[in-house]
Scaffold this motif. Structure first.
Motif, short mmCIF file in Angstrom:
data_model
loop_
_atom_site.label_atom_id
_atom_site.label_comp_id
_atom_site.label_asym_id
_atom_site.label_seq_id
_atom_site.Cartn_x
_atom_site.Cartn_y
_atom_site.Cartn_z
N LEU A 600 45.41 79.43 -59.92
CA LEU A 600 44.29 79.17 -59.01
C LEU A 600 44.78 78.80 -57.61
O LEU A 600 44.14 79.10 -56.62
CB LEU A 600 43.45 78.01 -59.55
CG LEU A 600 42.20 78.35 -60.34
CD1 LEU A 600 41.45 77.10 -60.71
CD2 LEU A 600 41.30 79.27 -59.52
N ARG A 601 45.90 78.14 -57.58
CA ARG A 601 46.41 77.66 -56.30
C ARG A 601 46.74 78.82 -55.37
O ARG A 601 46.71 78.68 -54.15
CB ARG A 601 47.60 76.79 -56.64
CG ARG A 601 48.77 76.74 -55.77
CD ARG A 601 49.86 76.00 -56.51
NE ARG A 601 50.86 76.93 -57.02
CZ ARG A 601 51.96 77.25 -56.34
NH1 ARG A 601 52.20 76.69 -55.19
NH2 ARG A 601 52.82 78.12 -56.82
N LEU A 603 44.87 81.23 -54.69
CA LEU A 603 43.70 81.56 -53.88
C LEU A 603 43.82 80.97 -52.49
O LEU A 603 43.29 81.50 -51.52
CB LEU A 603 42.44 80.97 -54.54
CG LEU A 603 41.75 81.78 -55.63
CD1 LEU A 603 40.53 81.03 -56.11
CD2 LEU A 603 41.35 83.15 -55.10
N GLN A 604 44.51 79.82 -52.43
CA GLN A 604 44.64 79.11 -51.16
C GLN A 604 45.78 79.74 -50.35
O GLN A 604 46.88 79.22 -50.33
CB GLN A 604 44.92 77.63 -51.47
CG GLN A 604 44.62 76.70 -50.34
CD GLN A 604 43.14 76.53 -50.12
OE1 GLN A 604 42.35 76.68 -51.05
NE2 GLN A 604 42.75 76.27 -48.89
N GLY A 606 46.07 80.28 -47.09
CA GLY A 606 46.35 79.83 -45.74
C GLY A 606 45.82 80.77 -44.67
O GLY A 606 45.91 80.47 -43.48
N GLN A 607 45.28 81.93 -45.04
CA GLN A 607 44.77 82.91 -44.07
C GLN A 607 43.28 82.70 -43.85
O GLN A 607 42.49 82.85 -44.78
CB GLN A 607 44.99 84.33 -44.60
CG GLN A 607 46.43 84.66 -44.91
CD GLN A 607 47.27 84.69 -43.67
OE1 GLN A 607 46.82 85.14 -42.62
NE2 GLN A 607 48.49 84.19 -43.78
N TYR A 611 39.89 83.53 -46.30
CA TYR A 611 38.93 82.49 -46.67
C TYR A 611 37.51 82.94 -46.37
O TYR A 611 36.60 82.81 -47.18
CB TYR A 611 39.18 81.20 -45.87
CG TYR A 611 40.46 80.48 -46.22
CD1 TYR A 611 41.22 80.83 -47.34
CD2 TYR A 611 40.90 79.43 -45.43
CE1 TYR A 611 42.39 80.16 -47.63
CE2 TYR A 611 42.07 78.75 -45.73
CZ TYR A 611 42.81 79.13 -46.82
OH TYR A 611 43.95 78.47 -47.10
#
Lengths: 640, 462
Positions: A600-601, A603-604, A606-607, A611
């Motif tokens: 899941l992490r 998904l994050q 940073g772009q 998002y």
């Protein structure tokens, strides 16, 4: 006396010992042993003085019930934190704080070898015990009583294991705790049963509504309560902890395991006498269990060689007598015996402590003998205690035991016969103990003989006071046959305890019964002294005596029948069920969560762009859901 | 009204005091004084002792609920400044401006707790948000902070756009901006007509963004991680709770059952939020980032207030806001003083700082919802409100929430484990006595509310 004053005073009676516990427990007095002991003693003394005031207030005014606050308030069940100070509880108040104070004073000298921090711990526990015991007898409902009930169990555990560096003692403490827990469970179930039927636990309401309970309910509730009493008051089959509890310091044995805590079961049944009188079945069971315990423990006591063990089995046996009294409806007699027993058994234990103190922690009576000339005060007081417990008139034990036996005779002559047999054994083993310890010649080492000397006055003065009480305490309950209306205790307790069976004997019959039991006891005393004065039993017993000295092998029986199978089952659950089943499941869940976390992490990213893309997608999904709430379902079924 | 006006004035005063004084401590003290005045003003307002009145043409509506929340927000900010004032001073040179921005954000919060018109809602959200964009980039030389600030601003602008769109659609449907308090917006049937319900949906999405509900949460970890830690603390607690108050005001006092569409959408958002927040937090190595995800997870719980939308939910959200804010402020106050923000950085803290380790444990237990702490009752009220509203159909949602609460225990306890059961040299900068006493007081409040929640909740009515 005004209600408010009583309320405040009762609060203080309970809180003083608690304050003692807190301050000594926190190490308030640092290293000054004198300050520690003085503080603990004053707290209990204050409670005692206040108890005396309360006692006289009740004598002139009657019972008080005071409520402090609402303890539990859930739906239909309301439990208040309230105290009921009536005739019964005030009597126990006096016993607890009075005997408790003497034993505190005694302890101050007896425990003088301890390091300050352990000394403080000891007194903190002792104060805490007094606090819980007072809670137990003062509570106006079964829940508060249960608090005290659990609390004294805890203190008993802590004090038995007081010398925690000795593992044997720790096991003894654990045993006491577990046995008590079994009993407590019964008590608790009884309370639940009561709540489910009457939705109240207040004594006053319960007894007022008791008639509405069915016979079955009453029998079950009283039986469950009795299970609790069996645990706390060491009756068959839950008695084995009490002899082991002698691992604790001797004053503790005197206070907790003889005078006060173990009589909590008697108090509870006497308190619930309205319920018990309603169930014939329970009464019979209580009487039989009590009688069997009285006899059984007495046989074991015949062959014990540890001075404290003899007294411990004698306590179990005397508690049996009290239950016999309860079972035949002689509630007053049982309470009377609680009182006299508190005096003479505390005395005997403390005197035994004085002997042990003089003998430098030697407890085996085979290594004593002839202590009469070295310890004169201890000797006299111990002898008086023995006479009291043996039921020789006019010492206190005679009156209380006689009252129970007379009531037993009225109920069933067989009860009386067995009871007298038990009394004869009591007289015999007590004087065996007395003769072996104090008479004859000294059998210890020279070194011990050299150091033998009477204990300090902090120990002998409590002995003398208790001896006086043991001698005179019986006159509070002079039987009807001697003088009319002279049973002060019965008159005093009559508002709380309904008078039951046991007082319809002919005067002639009663004189005869009394004569027989006294004669048999006296014979047993003489026989024991003559037998053991010159030739004490030194060797290991053989034959039947061996079975007795091994306590009928009950501990071994429990071990084989209960402990070992349980251990096997536990081993199976641990090695098979837990290792392969539960552990796998639990760890599997953990691994799954960890794995999903790692995925899941991602998904994050940073772009910001991605998002916003996700957000827009989510909005589209939500709008679709709004248009048609079966959208997801249709979407998924469309996929396949 | 007092809170709105006083916070605006305090903000302006702070800004100018920066010109006259370069003494950072003096500025902090001024801010504390300002917050105290603000708190007293708001309490006077709550009890109708003294209220500044301005005719707002019914665009604002003041009630006990909003005023209580203001007190909690201002009180929490006060504690926050008292605890972390020293750290705010360390962020950069423009200390006065930082405090001014905090006051402006509080002004936005007071608008959000009393709006009665969609316009005020918009104003409140923006007044609250814009200071945060700046505060996130307060450490000008820190690239990470700058990046976070820009990201926050970009995505914030996006969400503002959506909210404006929603307001416009609602205006198109109804012809005004008023919210009728007796008939809640969430009860507008979503399937009848298209403009009104769609507008409402857009506002819902935009507010979900503000409270970082999944799947609109993406900004949260990056911004919370990138911003200076002191400001993260402020954003994660006071600001987040304020978002929920706006939410509740908009969607509360619903009398009938949820519209069917809401019954699907809301639980889905709740589950997604709980899932993302809790599961992702498990794998984090930095306590700060873990707290960012944990704040998402906690938002999932607070969303239950929206689902419940009854009195229990209103009480619960106040309780939750308090419990969560206090605990998180405390944890951040300690975190900021840590040298190493990773879990390993906490190793062995209990040996070196037993008191701080203990209060930190209380805060973490409260976040995890362990009984005897305020967090337990906060979660209890949330779930109870859902059950009361939805009955058996809400049961599955409650079970899911409880399972995720169990997962949360894992990452909260990792910190406790590091502090107590691992050996290490946890390094911390100096802490003074006042700091420690304040933390102990906060821990006491948390336990007190955990034992006796009516202490707080009874204040809501009389």
């Amino acid at each position: 006396m005004s209600e408010t004053f009583v309320k405040i005073l009762l609060g203080f009676i309970v809180l003083w010992p608690f304050a003692g516990f807190v301050l000594n427990g926190l190490g308030w007095h640092g290293n000054s042993k004198k300050a520690i002991a003085r503080y603990a003693c004053y707290m209990v003394l204050s409670s005692f003085v206040a108890s005396v005031v309360i006692f006289f207030a009740i004598k002139s005014h009657g019972a008080y019930t005071v409520t402090y606050f609402n303890f539990l308030d859930t739906g239909s069940l309301k439990i208040s934190f309230s105290f009921q100070a009536d005739q019964l509880s005030s009597l126990f108040l006096l016993i607890i704080t009075g005997v408790g104070f003497l034993i505190h004073v005694y302890s101050a000298a007896y425990m003088h070898e301890e390091e300050p921090k352990h000394y403080a711990r000891y007194f903190a526990y002792l104060n805490l015990f007094i606090f819980f015991m007072l809670l137990l007898v003062l509570g106006a409902n079964y829940v508060i009583m249960f608090f005290g009930w659990e609390g004294v169990g805890l203190c008993s555990y802590l004090l038995i294991g007081y010398w925690f560096k000795n593992n044997e003692y720790n096991y003894a403490a654990r045993k006491a705790f577990i046995m008590n827990r079994i009993g407590d469970l019964g008590f608790l179930l009884g309370i639940f049963w009561l709540i489910s039927k009457l939705a109240t636990v207040d004594y006053a309401t319960v007894f007022a509504q008791a008639q509405s309970l069915s016979n079955f309910d009453v029998t079950m509730i009283t039986l469950l309560f009795f299970v609790g009493a069996m645990g706390k008051s060491a009756q068959i089959p839950l008695y084995t902890w009490l002899p082991d509890a002698m691992a604790g310091p001797t004053p503790v044995s005197a206070l907790i395991h003889a005078a006060t805590m173990v009589t909590a079961g008697i108090y509870m049944i006497a308190r619930s006498n309205v319920l018990y009188s309603m169930s014939e079945v329970t009464m019979n069971i209580v009487a039989i269990v009590g009688l069997v315990t009285a006899l059984f423990a007495a046989t074991i006591a015949l062959k014990q060689n540890d001075i404290k063990k003899v007294l411990a089995y004698s306590t179990v046996s005397q508690l049996g007598y009290m239950f016999l009294g309860l079972g035949v409806g002689a509630y007053t007699g049982a309470v009377f015996h609680v009182m006299t027993h508190a005096f003479f058994k505390a005395l005997l234990f403390l005197a035994a402590g004085s002997v042990i103190h003089a003998m430098h922690h030697e407890q085996d009576i085979r290594k004593m003998g002839g202590l009469k000339k070295y310890l004169p005060i201890t000797h006299i007081t111990f002898l008086l205690g023995c006479l009291a417990i043996a039921g020789i008139p006019p010492f206190s034990g005679f009156f209380s035991k006689d009252e129970i036996l007379a009531a037993a005779y009225a109920k069933n002559p067989l009860y009386w016969g067995l009871g007298v047999a038990g009394a004869a054994m009591t007289a015999f083993y007590m004087f065996r103990l007395y003769a072996t310890t104090f008479l004859g010649s000294f059998r210890g080492t020279h070194d011990q003989e050299h150091h033998l000397k009477e204990s300090p006055s902090a120990m002998t003065i409590p002995l003398i006071i208790l001896a006086l009480l043991s001698v005179l305490g019986g006159f509070l309950g002079i039987p009807e046959v001697f003088a009319h209306d002279s049973h002060l205790l019965k008159t005093f307790l009559s508002p709380v305890i309904a008078t039951g069976a046991g007082e319809h004997l002919e005067h002639g019959t009663e004189y005869m019964l009394m004569g027989i039991s006294v004669a048999i006891a006296a014979l047993a005393v003489i026989f024991a002294i003559s037998k053991y004065k010159k030739t004490p039993e030194l060797g290991e017993p053989a034959g039947f005596g061996k079975i007795l000295s091994n306590k009928w092998y009950i501990d071994e029986l429990y071990d084989t029948v209960i402990v070992k199978p349980l251990n096997v089952l536990a081993g199976f659950l641990k090695n098979i069920i837990e290792k392969s089943g539960i552990d796998g499941l639990v760890n599997g869940v953990g691994r799954l969560v960890n794995y999903s976390s790692r995925q899941l992490r991602l998904l994050q990213s940073g772009q910001t762009g991605s998002y916003i893309l996700f957000m827009v997608l989510a909005m589209i999904v939500i709008i679709f859901l709004w248009i048609d709430d079966h959208f997801i379902y249709k979407f998924i079924s469309g996929l396949f | 009204m007092n809170a709105i006006i006083l916070s605006a004035i305090a903000g302006v005063v702070m800004m100018f005091s920066g010109i006259f004084s370069k003494n950072k401590h003096a500025l902090t003290n001024t801010a504390i004084a300002g917050l105290l005045i603000l708190l007293i003003g708001n309490i006077l307002d709550t009890y109708h002792v003294y209220t500044i009145t301005v005719n707002t043409h019914d665009m604002l509506h003041f009630d006990k609920f909003g005023a209580s929340f203001n007190s909690i927000a201002i009180g929490a900010t006060l504690l926050y400044v008292l605890l972390s004032g020293r750290d705010i001073e360390k962020v950069g040179v423009n200390v006065a401006e930082y405090y001014a921005l905090v006051f402006f954000a509080l002004c936005g919060i007071s608008l959000l707790s009393s709006f009665n018109s969609l316009l005020i809602l918009f104003l409140g959200v923006e007044i609250m948000s814009i200071p945060l964009y700046i505060l996130t980039g307060a450490d000008k030389k820190n690239l990470k902070g700058n990046e976070a600030s820009l990201k926050y601003f970009l995505m914030g602008a996006f969400s503002t756009g959506i909210m404006l769109m929603g307001i416009a659609l609602l205006y198109g449907a109804t012809g005004n901006f008023e919210i009728n308090p007796s008939q809640s917006l969430i009860n507008v049937p979503l399937t009848h007509g298209i403009l009104g319900p769609l507008g409402l949906l857009f506002i819902f999405i935009s507010l979900s963004f503000k409270v970082s509900a999944a799947p609109f949460h993406f900004w949260t970890p990056d911004v919370y991680d990138g911003a200076p830690s002191v400001f993260t603390s402020f954003m994660a607690t006071i600001i987040k709770s304020a978002g929920f108050i706006a939410f509740i005001r908009l969607f509360s006092s619903r009398s009938e059952d949820l519209e069917v569409s809401w019954q699907v959408i809301l639980p889905l958002v709740i589950v997604a939020t709980l899932l993302i927040g809790n599961i992702t937090a498990v794998f984090q190595q930095s306590v700060k980032r873990m707290l960012a995800y944990s704040s998402i997870a906690q938002a999932g719980f607070m969303l239950f207030a929206l689902y419940g939308s009854n009195d229990l939910a209103r009480e619960g959200i106040i309780l939750y806001a308090t419990a969560y804010s206090l605990a998180t402020i405390g944890i951040f106050a300690i975190l900021i003083r840590m040298k190493d923000y990773t879990f390993d950085g906490y190793n062995g803290l209990a040996k070196k700082q037993p008191l701080l380790a203990f209060v930190n444990t209380v805060f973490l237990l409260s976040l995890a919802g362990i009984p005897l702490t305020a967090g337990f009752f906060a979660k209890y009220y949330m779930l109870a409100s859902a059950i009361k509203e939805g009955g058996h159909s809400a049961l599955w949602l409650v079970i899911v929430a409880l399972l995720f609460a169990a997962v949360s225990v894992y990452y909260y306890f990792r910190v406790i484990q590091a502090m107590y059961f691992k050996d290490g040299e946890a390094e911390m900068s100096e802490t003074n006595k006042g700091f420690r006493i304040l933390l102990v007081i906060i821990a006491c409040i948390i336990i007190l509310i955990g034992i006796y929640p009516s202490l707080l909740l009874d204040r809501l009515y009389f």
